[in-house]
Scaffold this active site. Sequence first.
Site, PDB file in Angstrom:
ATOM      1  N   HIS A 177       0.834  -1.214   0.000  1.00 48.23           N
ATOM      2  CA  HIS A 177       0.000   0.000   0.000  1.00 48.23           C
ATOM      3  C   HIS A 177       0.864   1.258   0.000  1.00 48.23           C
ATOM      4  CE1 HIS A 177      -3.957  -1.740   0.573  1.00 48.23           C
ATOM      5  NE2 HIS A 177      -3.404  -2.619   1.386  1.00 48.23           N
ATOM      6  N   TYR A 203      -8.618   5.341   9.060  1.00 48.42           N
ATOM      7  CA  TYR A 203      -8.755   5.705  10.473  1.00 48.42           C
ATOM      8  C   TYR A 203      -9.835   6.774  10.572  1.00 48.42           C
ATOM      9  CZ  TYR A 203      -4.245   3.390  11.333  1.00 48.42           C
ATOM     10  OH  TYR A 203      -3.234   2.470  11.438  1.00 48.42           O
ATOM     11  N   PRO A 212      -2.887  -0.125  19.598  1.00 46.13           N
ATOM     12  CA  PRO A 212      -2.712  -0.577  18.205  1.00 46.13           C
ATOM     13  C   PRO A 212      -2.918   0.503  17.140  1.00 46.13           C
ATOM     14  CG  PRO A 212      -4.733  -1.478  19.156  1.00 46.13           C
ATOM     15  CD  PRO A 212      -4.011  -0.791  20.261  1.00 46.13           C
ATOM     16  N   LYS A 249       2.079  -0.512  15.382  1.00 47.58           N
ATOM     17  CA  LYS A 249       3.523  -0.592  15.650  1.00 47.58           C
ATOM     18  C   LYS A 249       3.967  -1.832  16.456  1.00 47.58           C
ATOM     19  CE  LYS A 249       5.085   2.895  13.510  1.00 47.58           C
ATOM     20  NZ  LYS A 249       4.778   2.363  12.198  1.00 47.58           N
ATOM     21  N   TYR A 303       4.544   6.342  10.249  1.00 46.44           N
ATOM     22  CA  TYR A 303       3.682   5.213   9.876  1.00 46.44           C
ATOM     23  C   TYR A 303       4.468   4.139   9.116  1.00 46.44           C
ATOM     24  CZ  TYR A 303      -0.670   2.805   9.227  1.00 46.44           C
ATOM     25  OH  TYR A 303      -1.662   1.855   9.315  1.00 46.44           O
TER      26      TYR A 303
END
Length: 406
Positions: A79, A209, A301, A305, A393
Amino acid sequence: MSTPPQSQRTQVAIIGAGPAGLLLGQLLYTAGIDAVIIERQSPEYVLGRIRAGILEQITVDLLQEAGVGQRVAHEGTVHHSIELVFANTRHPIDVTGLTQGKVVTAYGQTEVTRDLMEARQAAGLLSVYEAANVQLHGFEGDRPRVTYEKDGRTHALDCDFIAGCDGFHGICRASVPPGAIREYEKVYPFGWLGILADVPPVSPHAVVYANSERGFALCSMRSLTRSRYYVQCPIDDKVSDWSDERFWDELRRRLDPDLAERIAVGPSIEKSIAPLRSFVAEPMRFGSMFLAGDAAHIVPPTGAKGLNLAASDVKYLSNAFIEHYHEKSEAGIDHYSQQALARVWRAERFSWWLTSLMHRFPDTAGFGQKIQEAELDYLVRSESMSRSLAENYVGLPLDFGMGAGT
Ligand code: RFL
Ligand code: PHB
């Protein structure tokens, strides 16, 4: 008189066959270092735990280095972006564009574990599953020993080092005298209800998110036909409070209207509630015992990570053991704790920040929501702030530096 324990010897005794323990075992094997893994549960139980899904490039590279990268290369979904939803509007974040080409890969923790287990079995390496009453002895010196019970007998494993890869509830951290360890903890006042379903993912982005007035929601995937979704829920909710219908309805209400309309629903094949916690134990080395992964630290979460930190810990730790055995140097061993903790605290900060930004907190109703929306608005308009999100990220480099105060 009781029978003396049956004893064996290895170079590194690894406690725990989660991703940290299995990956360490494989990295040591490729370097010609002998290790035995001792696990409390059965292999089926370990494989049945549905957890992480997003791998940093560093983690995928480590799987390649450990000789188990084939399946993730073929079946993992690469992605280039994630998406934020707030105030009913979607905002893509081009993580690849913002990080000079870095990507994340969707590939389930179950699959990582399966690949590592199969490689270990194919190489004929010893893993002891269903080992009861694991105990650590003498790790303050240089002749540590691990004892455990299996098939009605006590067994002993003598070793040079113990790697504590036994997760948050394991025995290794609990075996350290209280005065030798410092623990930092933050428990969040909510949990995540997660479901797995055989429906196509709603979004082409790695992860969506969503911050909404009804609470946080997350859309993720395991493959092009299997999706993983979460909603923030009260900490004392029970899985039985949540029918599939209630879950899908709540998820839709937390997304923007377009995503809500497009979401494919189906029966859940797994449903569970996870608490959210930030936790770090310092140091990560006690004589000849080293903690790695969730045994030493937990992140909420939200930043994806946990598994990635477990992987980077064991990279540092395997390098340290390789230096010890092959180069007769103690430098890696002496620096392990400091080196790993520097990366851990950066991921702790990021995971705490993203959790704070995306969730509904019981005590910060109107004002807190407005501040979150202002910060999210700034985040999607400011390239430097988007870049900061993106670089964390995809994962900060392994050699980012030793950390504050050093
Ligand atoms: P594990 O996986 O907990 O494995 C520890 C192993 O040790 C065994 N054990 C013992 N063995 C012998 N004797 C004892 N006394 C023992 N006590 C325990 C256990 O049976 C187990 O097999 O720890 P490890 O290897 O450090 O791996 C850590 C990861 O599992 C964890 O950080 C991630 O799953 C966190 N996580 C995520 N991480 C990511 O990087 N990306 C994600 O997208 C992501 N999503 C998540 C997550 C964790 C979640 N939950 C359920 C907490 C999503 C969720 C919902
Ligand atoms: C998951 O796919 O399970 C997942 C993805 C992203 C997260 C947490 C979990 O931040």
